[in-house]
Design a protein around this motif. Structure first.
Motif, PDB file in Angstrom:
ATOM      1  N   ALA A  71      -6.060 -20.785  29.073  1.00  0.00           N
ATOM      2  CA  ALA A  71      -7.147 -21.599  29.648  1.00  0.00           C
ATOM      3  C   ALA A  71      -7.125 -21.467  31.168  1.00  0.00           C
ATOM      4  O   ALA A  71      -6.048 -21.493  31.766  1.00  0.00           O
ATOM      5  N   PRO A  72      -8.330 -21.290  31.799  1.00  0.00           N
ATOM      6  CA  PRO A  72      -8.361 -21.212  33.266  1.00  0.00           C
ATOM      7  C   PRO A  72      -7.919 -22.544  33.878  1.00  0.00           C
ATOM      8  O   PRO A  72      -7.945 -23.578  33.214  1.00  0.00           O
ATOM      9  N   LEU A  73      -7.510 -22.491  35.157  1.00  0.00           N
ATOM     10  CA  LEU A  73      -7.019 -23.707  35.815  1.00  0.00           C
ATOM     11  C   LEU A  73      -8.148 -24.726  35.947  1.00  0.00           C
ATOM     12  O   LEU A  73      -9.309 -24.380  36.176  1.00  0.00           O
ATOM     13  N   SER A  74      -7.772 -25.966  35.808  1.00  0.00           N
ATOM     14  CA  SER A  74      -8.761 -27.022  35.987  1.00  0.00           C
ATOM     15  C   SER A  74      -9.050 -27.195  37.486  1.00  0.00           C
ATOM     16  O   SER A  74      -8.316 -26.653  38.330  1.00  0.00           O
ATOM     17  N   GLU A  75     -10.090 -27.958  37.808  1.00  0.00           N
ATOM     18  CA  GLU A  75     -10.470 -28.152  39.214  1.00  0.00           C
ATOM     19  C   GLU A  75      -9.320 -28.758  40.012  1.00  0.00           C
ATOM     20  O   GLU A  75      -8.985 -28.292  41.100  1.00  0.00           O
ATOM     21  N   ALA A  76      -8.644 -29.753  39.433  1.00  0.00           N
ATOM     22  CA  ALA A  76      -7.541 -30.429  40.128  1.00  0.00           C
ATOM     23  C   ALA A  76      -6.385 -29.460  40.380  1.00  0.00           C
ATOM     24  O   ALA A  76      -5.813 -29.427  41.473  1.00  0.00           O
ATOM     25  N   GLU A  77      -6.109 -28.634  39.372  1.00  0.00           N
ATOM     26  CA  GLU A  77      -5.004 -27.675  39.515  1.00  0.00           C
ATOM     27  C   GLU A  77      -5.314 -26.661  40.607  1.00  0.00           C
ATOM     28  O   GLU A  77      -4.446 -26.277  41.389  1.00  0.00           O
ATOM     29  N   GLN A  78      -6.595 -26.228  40.654  1.00  0.00           N
ATOM     30  CA  GLN A  78      -6.978 -25.248  41.674  1.00  0.00           C
ATOM     31  C   GLN A  78      -6.832 -25.831  43.074  1.00  0.00           C
ATOM     32  O   GLN A  78      -6.351 -25.143  43.990  1.00  0.00           O
ATOM     33  N   ARG A  97      -4.796 -28.163  43.980  1.00  0.00           N
ATOM     34  CA  ARG A  97      -3.372 -28.317  44.276  1.00  0.00           C
ATOM     35  C   ARG A  97      -2.779 -26.957  44.661  1.00  0.00           C
ATOM     36  O   ARG A  97      -1.994 -26.855  45.608  1.00  0.00           O
ATOM     37  N   ALA A  98      -3.210 -25.926  43.935  1.00  0.00           N
ATOM     38  CA  ALA A  98      -2.701 -24.592  44.235  1.00  0.00           C
ATOM     39  C   ALA A  98      -3.112 -24.170  45.640  1.00  0.00           C
ATOM     40  O   ALA A  98      -2.320 -23.602  46.385  1.00  0.00           O
TER      41      ALA A  98
END
Lengths: 184, 160
Positions: free
Chosen positions: B141-148, B150-151
């Motif tokens: 699964a692609p990264l969620s908005e929050a994960e992106q 944070r990255a």
């Protein structure tokens, strides 16, 4: 839970069992191609002033043991006292096949350590030995009354091999021959 | 005197250098057949026969006395008119299939002949299936908005 993690364990177990069996094998002992075959035809001179010669005709009529020996063969010395015992007991007739030796050395050897053999074939060129499939001395053949090879022992015999393998085979063949004689 | 001796020694050493390897390979020197073509046949047969004493050498390579006797026996068989097969068979009847370095195809040897290809095929199919499954499992699964977010922050400020 999938049992996939067991797969390497099972493979390991199978390999371990196969290698364990392999450890118990004795690859130096080559199965004889001559078991159940009649003895090769031959006529050999004896050992001077020690034993008369041996021919394939002598191997018919009763169960016998043919021991392949040589004066240069150290393990032959090791097993020799056992053959002296067998000769003394008179339970079976012993013949010798003196393999790739000289008549003088063979005579001296038999006079030094004793001669358990009724007859000895001097196979000085080693050709009859090849006909018997001999590749390591000493070797011992059990031959039935029809001159057929029934058993082969490679290497020096010990008490256990004599009492548990060779002499039982001799007695079995002797009993079979007696039963056959009675049936006639 | 010394010079003659050293010259003789040098000549011997040169000879040994030329012929050393084959001379060392055989302690007993074979009598070679007079007919070179027949001798070639004999050598070809020797190379197919296993020495019974050393077990993993052919009788051509072995310096055991029995190997020498068997080499001479093969030459003798050819000299009396045996074909190659007959000469080989002569020894097989005495020592069994064991003397053949290449075992014959028989019911008892099927496992020996077919075992390795079967293991190769089974292993190959196993590996193929394993890797194909691994690839199919791959798309994550692609990264969620929050994960992106944070990255991005982590990349901008390593202390985070």
């Amino acid at each position: 839970m999938r049992p996939a993690f067991l797969v390497p364990l099972i493979i390991f177990g199978l390999v371990a069992v196969a290698l364990g069996i392999g450890l118990g094998l004795r690859p130096a002992e080559i199965p004889s191609a001559l078991i159940g075959q009649p003895v090769p035809t031959f006529a050999l001179p004896g050992v001077p002033s020690t034993a008369p010669g041996l021919s394939s005709a002598d191997l018919k009529g009763q169960v016998s043991i043919v021991n392949v020996f040589a004066s240069w063969c150290i393990p032959c010395r090791e097993e020799h006292p056992l053959w002296m015992d067998v000769a003394k007991s008179g339970s079976v007739v012993l013949y010798g096949l003196n393999y790739k030796d000289t008549p003088e050395n063979a005579a001296q050897w038999l006079q030094t350590y004793g001669n358990p053999f009724k007859r000895v074939g001097g196979d000085f060129g080693g050709r009859v030995g090849i006909d018997f499939g001999v590749y390591g001395v000493p070797e011992t053949f059990v031959i039935d009354g029809n001159g057929v090879i029934r058993m082969k022992h490679i290497g020096p015999i010990d008490r256990a091999a004599l009492d548990n393998e060779i002499l039982p085979k001799v007695r079995e063949l002797q009993a079979a021959a007696q039963a056959a004689a009675k049936a006639q | 005197m010394n010079r003659i001796r050293s010259a003789a020694l040098a000549a011997l050493m040169a000879l040994a250098a030329l012929t050393g390897a084959p001379a060392l390979a055989q302690t007993t020197i074979d009598e070679v057949l007079p007919d070179p073509a027949m001798e070639q046949r004999a050598i070809a047969i020797h190379k197919q026969l296993r020495c019974l004493v050393c077990q993993n050498q052919s009788i051509h390579e072995s310096n055991a006395t029995l190997a020498h006797d068997l080499r001479m026996l093969v030459r003798e068989r050819l000299a009396v008119g045996d074909t190659d097969e007959q000469a080989i068979q002569y020894l097989v009847t005495r020592y069994g299939d064991w003397v053949l370095l290449k075992p014959p195809m028989k019911p008892e040897t099927l496992a020996l002949w077919l075992g390795p290809p079967i293991i190769l095929i089974v292993g190959g199919v196993g590996a193929f299936v394993y890797f194909r499954r691994a690839r199919r499992r791959a798309p994550e699964a692609p990264l969620s908005e929050a994960e992106q977010q944070r990255a991005r922050r982590m990349l901008a400020d390593p202390a985070d």
